[in-house]
Enzyme design. Structure first.
Site, PDB file in Angstrom:
ATOM      1  CB  ILE A 114       5.429   5.397  -0.151  1.00  0.00           C
ATOM      2  CG1 ILE A 114       4.907   6.794   0.201  1.00  0.00           C
ATOM      3  CG2 ILE A 114       6.792   5.494  -0.822  1.00  0.00           C
ATOM      4  CD1 ILE A 114       5.754   7.506   1.237  1.00  0.00           C
ATOM      5  CE1 TYR A 119       7.971   6.648  10.801  1.00  0.00           C
ATOM      6  CE2 TYR A 119       8.552   8.953  10.521  1.00  0.00           C
ATOM      7  CZ  TYR A 119       8.133   7.755   9.986  1.00  0.00           C
ATOM      8  OH  TYR A 119       7.884   7.649   8.636  1.00  0.00           O
ATOM      9  NE  ARG A 122      -0.481  -0.623   4.955  1.00  0.00           N
ATOM     10  CZ  ARG A 122      -0.082   0.275   5.839  1.00  0.00           C
ATOM     11  NH1 ARG A 122      -0.280   1.556   5.592  1.00  0.00           N
ATOM     12  NH2 ARG A 122       0.525  -0.078   6.950  1.00  0.00           N
ATOM     13  CB  ILE A 157       3.295  11.164   0.878  1.00  0.00           C
ATOM     14  CG1 ILE A 157       4.815  11.168   1.129  1.00  0.00           C
ATOM     15  CG2 ILE A 157       2.969  10.516  -0.460  1.00  0.00           C
ATOM     16  CD1 ILE A 157       5.625  11.967   0.139  1.00  0.00           C
TER      17      ILE A 157
END
Length: 247
Positions: free
Chosen positions: A26, A153, A24, A186
């Site tokens: 990118i 992250y 799914r 994105i």
């Protein structure tokens, strides 16, 4: 009207490509890009379900045995050892530093950073034997720019830069390159679900004034896997509309 994938120049020969987290977003855009170029593409995901005509293998990047088995199966499907690896699989578990648990930090780092290491290691033997290969890590602008509430992250995505550059120094003499693509915001289902005022606030911080399309990230990945990028090694390519300004 032609799509950007259709206008991409075809590689000089058909290559074997594995994209992790390619089911799914990118990852799927990247897998489609390579498939449109005529490459033999396999995606790796936890479900292992084929997606839109692209074969898949089951693999958990947090488990070395699972990764090794997935690479072996992918090589069978693709018709040979994997020549291009795109380590895209990743998770997020955001939270403020003072409230973040050890498990939250460790799980994100284990998936995003150690998972990419496991994939690169699994591919390295075949690449060394062939004296060539492409390893591409999908990082993030926040890995270089930083982001409040995302210490786990950000750290995991920043670590990919050191990983790529160490691999580049170790294996560069064998015709293997290791590079990083660092996307910004994105256009995905997740960003589309944000309130309009929040989207506007984010876009105001981006010199390009918009979010990227997934295929714009895929284009950068495809370039780093191409013959034209043979002399690019240990690089970080931002695809962020100027948000990070090269950090």
């Amino acid at each position: 009207m032609t799509t950007s994938t259709e206008t991409t120049s075809a590689p000089s020969r058909r290559r074997t490509v594995l994209v992790t987290g390619g089911n799914r977003g990118i990852g799927l855009a990247i897998a489609r890009r390579f498939q449109a170029q005529g490459d033999a593409v396999v995606i790796m995901s936890r479900s292992g379900e084929d997606v839109e005509g692209i074969p898949a293998v089951t693999g958990d990047v947090t488990n070395s045995e699972s990764v090794d088995a997935a690479f072996a199966k992918a090589a069978q499907i693709a018709g040979g050892p994997i020549e291009v690896v795109v380590a895209n699989a990743g998770i997020a578990d955001d939270g403020l530093l003072m409230r973040m648990s050890d498990a939250s930090f460790e799980n994100v780092v284990d998936t995003n950073l150690a998972g990419a290491f496991r994939c690169a290691r699994a591919a390295s033997t075949g690449m060394i034997r062939r004296k060539g290969g492409r390893i591409i890590f999908v990082s993030s602008v926040v890995g270089l720019f930083g982001s409040a509430g995302q210490t786990n992250y950000s750290a995991s995505k920043a670590g990919l830069v050191g990983l790529a550059r160490s691999i580049a120094r170790e294996l560069g003499g064998r015709g293997i390159t290791a590079n990083v693509v660092a996307p910004g915001f994105i256009e995905t289902d997740m960003t589309a679900a944000l309130p309009e005022e929040r989207q506007a606030a984010y876009k105001a911080t981006i010199p390009a004034g918009r979010f990227a399309q997934p295929d714009e990230v895929a284009a950068a990945v495809a370039f780093l896997a191409s013959d034209d990028s043979a002399y690019i090694n240990g690089a970080v390519i931002p695809v962020d509309g100027g948000l990070g300004m090269g950090h």
